[in-house]
Design a protein around this motif. Sequence first.
Motif, PDB file in Angstrom:
ATOM      1  N   TYR A  55      -0.870   2.480  -3.653  1.00 54.19           N
ATOM      2  CA  TYR A  55      -0.112   3.299  -4.610  1.00 54.19           C
ATOM      3  C   TYR A  55       0.813   2.423  -5.456  1.00 54.19           C
ATOM      4  O   TYR A  55       0.852   2.550  -6.688  1.00 54.19           O
ATOM      5  N   SER A  56       1.555   1.526  -4.797  1.00 55.24           N
ATOM      6  CA  SER A  56       2.477   0.648  -5.522  1.00 55.24           C
ATOM      7  C   SER A  56       1.722  -0.266  -6.478  1.00 55.24           C
ATOM      8  O   SER A  56       2.177  -0.536  -7.600  1.00 55.24           O
ATOM      9  N   ALA A  57       0.559  -0.768  -6.037  1.00 55.56           N
ATOM     10  CA  ALA A  57      -0.226  -1.667  -6.885  1.00 55.56           C
ATOM     11  C   ALA A  57      -0.725  -0.952  -8.129  1.00 55.56           C
ATOM     12  O   ALA A  57      -0.657  -1.499  -9.244  1.00 55.56           O
ATOM     13  N   ILE A  58      -1.216   0.261  -7.973  1.00 49.98           N
ATOM     14  CA  ILE A  58      -1.741   1.013  -9.127  1.00 49.98           C
ATOM     15  C   ILE A  58      -0.614   1.377 -10.085  1.00 49.98           C
ATOM     16  O   ILE A  58      -0.751   1.269 -11.311  1.00 49.98           O
ATOM     17  N   GLY A  91      -1.501   4.381  12.488  1.00 52.40           N
ATOM     18  CA  GLY A  91      -0.585   3.264  12.282  1.00 52.40           C
ATOM     19  C   GLY A  91      -0.890   2.453  11.038  1.00 52.40           C
ATOM     20  O   GLY A  91       0.016   1.916  10.395  1.00 52.40           O
ATOM     21  N   ALA A  92      -2.182   2.357  10.675  1.00 52.67           N
ATOM     22  CA  ALA A  92      -2.582   1.470   9.585  1.00 52.67           C
ATOM     23  C   ALA A  92      -2.710   2.157   8.245  1.00 52.67           C
ATOM     24  O   ALA A  92      -2.596   1.507   7.202  1.00 52.67           O
ATOM     25  N   VAL A  93      -2.944   3.462   8.229  1.00 54.22           N
ATOM     26  CA  VAL A  93      -3.281   4.122   6.971  1.00 54.22           C
ATOM     27  C   VAL A  93      -2.109   4.161   5.997  1.00 54.22           C
ATOM     28  O   VAL A  93      -2.293   4.006   4.778  1.00 54.22           O
ATOM     29  N   PHE A  94      -0.893   4.313   6.497  1.00 54.12           N
ATOM     30  CA  PHE A  94       0.234   4.467   5.578  1.00 54.12           C
ATOM     31  C   PHE A  94       0.638   3.155   4.891  1.00 54.12           C
ATOM     32  O   PHE A  94       0.956   3.177   3.701  1.00 54.12           O
ATOM     33  N   PRO A  95       0.643   2.000   5.580  1.00 49.85           N
ATOM     34  CA  PRO A  95       0.874   0.760   4.834  1.00 49.85           C
ATOM     35  C   PRO A  95      -0.168   0.515   3.751  1.00 49.85           C
ATOM     36  O   PRO A  95       0.170   0.049   2.657  1.00 49.85           O
ATOM     37  N   VAL A  96      -1.435   0.839   4.048  1.00 51.37           N
ATOM     38  CA  VAL A  96      -2.471   0.675   3.026  1.00 51.37           C
ATOM     39  C   VAL A  96      -2.225   1.630   1.870  1.00 51.37           C
ATOM     40  O   VAL A  96      -2.347   1.256   0.688  1.00 51.37           O
ATOM     41  N   ALA A 140      -8.817   3.419   8.056  1.00 48.57           N
ATOM     42  CA  ALA A 140      -7.512   3.480   7.397  1.00 48.57           C
ATOM     43  C   ALA A 140      -7.563   2.845   6.017  1.00 48.57           C
ATOM     44  O   ALA A 140      -6.927   3.339   5.073  1.00 48.57           O
ATOM     45  N   VAL A 141      -8.310   1.753   5.861  1.00 49.51           N
ATOM     46  CA  VAL A 141      -8.426   1.094   4.557  1.00 49.51           C
ATOM     47  C   VAL A 141      -9.109   2.017   3.556  1.00 49.51           C
ATOM     48  O   VAL A 141      -8.672   2.133   2.397  1.00 49.51           O
ATOM     49  N   VAL A 142     -10.163   2.688   3.996  1.00 53.05           N
ATOM     50  CA  VAL A 142     -10.886   3.590   3.091  1.00 53.05           C
ATOM     51  C   VAL A 142     -10.000   4.774   2.691  1.00 53.05           C
ATOM     52  O   VAL A 142      -9.805   5.059   1.502  1.00 53.05           O
ATOM     53  N   VAL A 143      -9.433   5.452   3.699  1.00 59.16           N
ATOM     54  CA  VAL A 143      -8.642   6.652   3.414  1.00 59.16           C
ATOM     55  C   VAL A 143      -7.356   6.291   2.684  1.00 59.16           C
ATOM     56  O   VAL A 143      -6.986   6.912   1.672  1.00 59.16           O
ATOM     57  N   GLY A 144      -6.642   5.274   3.172  1.00 60.94           N
ATOM     58  CA  GLY A 144      -5.393   4.870   2.537  1.00 60.94           C
ATOM     59  C   GLY A 144      -5.613   4.343   1.136  1.00 60.94           C
ATOM     60  O   GLY A 144      -4.809   4.615   0.224  1.00 60.94           O
ATOM     61  N   GLY A 145      -6.712   3.608   0.933  1.00 58.59           N
ATOM     62  CA  GLY A 145      -7.002   3.085  -0.398  1.00 58.59           C
ATOM     63  C   GLY A 145      -7.337   4.181  -1.392  1.00 58.59           C
ATOM     64  O   GLY A 145      -6.845   4.173  -2.523  1.00 58.59           O
ATOM     65  N   VAL A 146      -8.165   5.126  -0.967  1.00 62.79           N
ATOM     66  CA  VAL A 146      -8.542   6.229  -1.863  1.00 62.79           C
ATOM     67  C   VAL A 146      -7.330   7.090  -2.196  1.00 62.79           C
ATOM     68  O   VAL A 146      -7.088   7.432  -3.368  1.00 62.79           O
ATOM     69  N   LEU A 147      -6.540   7.447  -1.183  1.00 60.14           N
ATOM     70  CA  LEU A 147      -5.353   8.263  -1.425  1.00 60.14           C
ATOM     71  C   LEU A 147      -4.333   7.523  -2.289  1.00 60.14           C
ATOM     72  O   LEU A 147      -3.715   8.104  -3.183  1.00 60.14           O
ATOM     73  N   THR A 188      -3.261   8.953  -5.937  1.00 58.26           N
ATOM     74  CA  THR A 188      -1.876   9.346  -6.213  1.00 58.26           C
ATOM     75  C   THR A 188      -1.226   8.426  -7.235  1.00 58.26           C
ATOM     76  O   THR A 188      -0.337   8.853  -7.994  1.00 58.26           O
ATOM     77  N   GLY A 189      -1.653   7.170  -7.278  1.00 58.10           N
ATOM     78  CA  GLY A 189      -1.081   6.250  -8.253  1.00 58.10           C
ATOM     79  C   GLY A 189      -1.626   6.428  -9.647  1.00 58.10           C
ATOM     80  O   GLY A 189      -0.928   6.194 -10.636  1.00 58.10           O
ATOM     81  N   TRP A 190      -2.884   6.880  -9.747  1.00 60.96           N
ATOM     82  CA  TRP A 190      -3.553   6.965 -11.051  1.00 60.96           C
ATOM     83  C   TRP A 190      -3.462   8.360 -11.661  1.00 60.96           C
ATOM     84  O   TRP A 190      -3.348   8.504 -12.874  1.00 60.96           O
ATOM     85  N   PHE A 191      -3.528   9.380 -10.812  1.00 58.82           N
ATOM     86  CA  PHE A 191      -3.540  10.764 -11.303  1.00 58.82           C
ATOM     87  C   PHE A 191      -2.233  11.453 -10.918  1.00 58.82           C
ATOM     88  O   PHE A 191      -2.038  11.838  -9.768  1.00 58.82           O
ATOM     89  N   LYS A 192      -1.341  11.595 -11.885  1.00 57.88           N
ATOM     90  CA  LYS A 192      -0.037  12.183 -11.599  1.00 57.88           C
ATOM     91  C   LYS A 192      -0.109  13.610 -11.074  1.00 57.88           C
ATOM     92  O   LYS A 192       0.615  13.963 -10.149  1.00 57.88           O
TER      93      LYS A 192
END
Length: 252
Positions: A137-140, A127-132, A69-76, A80-84
Amino acid sequence: MSSIQRNLVGIVGALAFWEAIVAIGLIDAFLLPPPSAVANAIVTLLQDGSLVIHALSSLQRVIGGFALAVVVGGVLGFATGWFKPFADFAKPTIEAIRPIPPLAWIPLAIVWFGVGNAPSYFLVFIGAVFPVFVGTYSAIRAIDRTQVNAALCLGAGPWLLFRDVLVPPALTIVFPAMRIALGIGWMCVVTAELIAAQSGLGYLIQQSRLLFQIQNVVAGMVVIGAIGFAMNVVMERMERRLNHWNHGERNG
């Protein structure tokens, strides 16, 4: 009195109150065994080795699903945060799937993966991927683009930009999101084990319920809470170590 001492006093007081209300008959000891009976059940389960086996099975599943979840959620989240343009394509679908409760995926998980480890890994991941994702996304999106442009003007390459400009401020948002994700994943793995597993703390609780061993049910719940607390403490310490500069700023 230090905060640790107050914590210990609070825990001891709560246990004493629990023991007392069972002892005087306000609560049926069969329905809610007192702490002394639960402690004896934990000792017994430790002696026969079953508690360690079930706890390690649950930890293996939650760590595997959480890591994915950290890998997939972090990459996504980063993409999404960097490339509009990518966000325009992907974010509506992600936001449509995100509100679906992890428990709603249990029937599909059993149909897709059968009974065993795979459904638990899948449900922890869901359960974990969406919070990550949301945290990343918010951080970027919160990063000051002026700093990014300044770094580019000074000749920063992609790796240097990522490591020194994007990651440090992002971690202050991503790590709390990861702690939330790990807590949700821990709840999901126990829930999955209640239904679709042959080992784990959830399985232990379910089998104990069927055998009317209520003291073992509560013992399993206590161990779940203790492991969840320990994992949160570990994540907090990792956050402090990686975000030491930010904590120093706040304390200053």
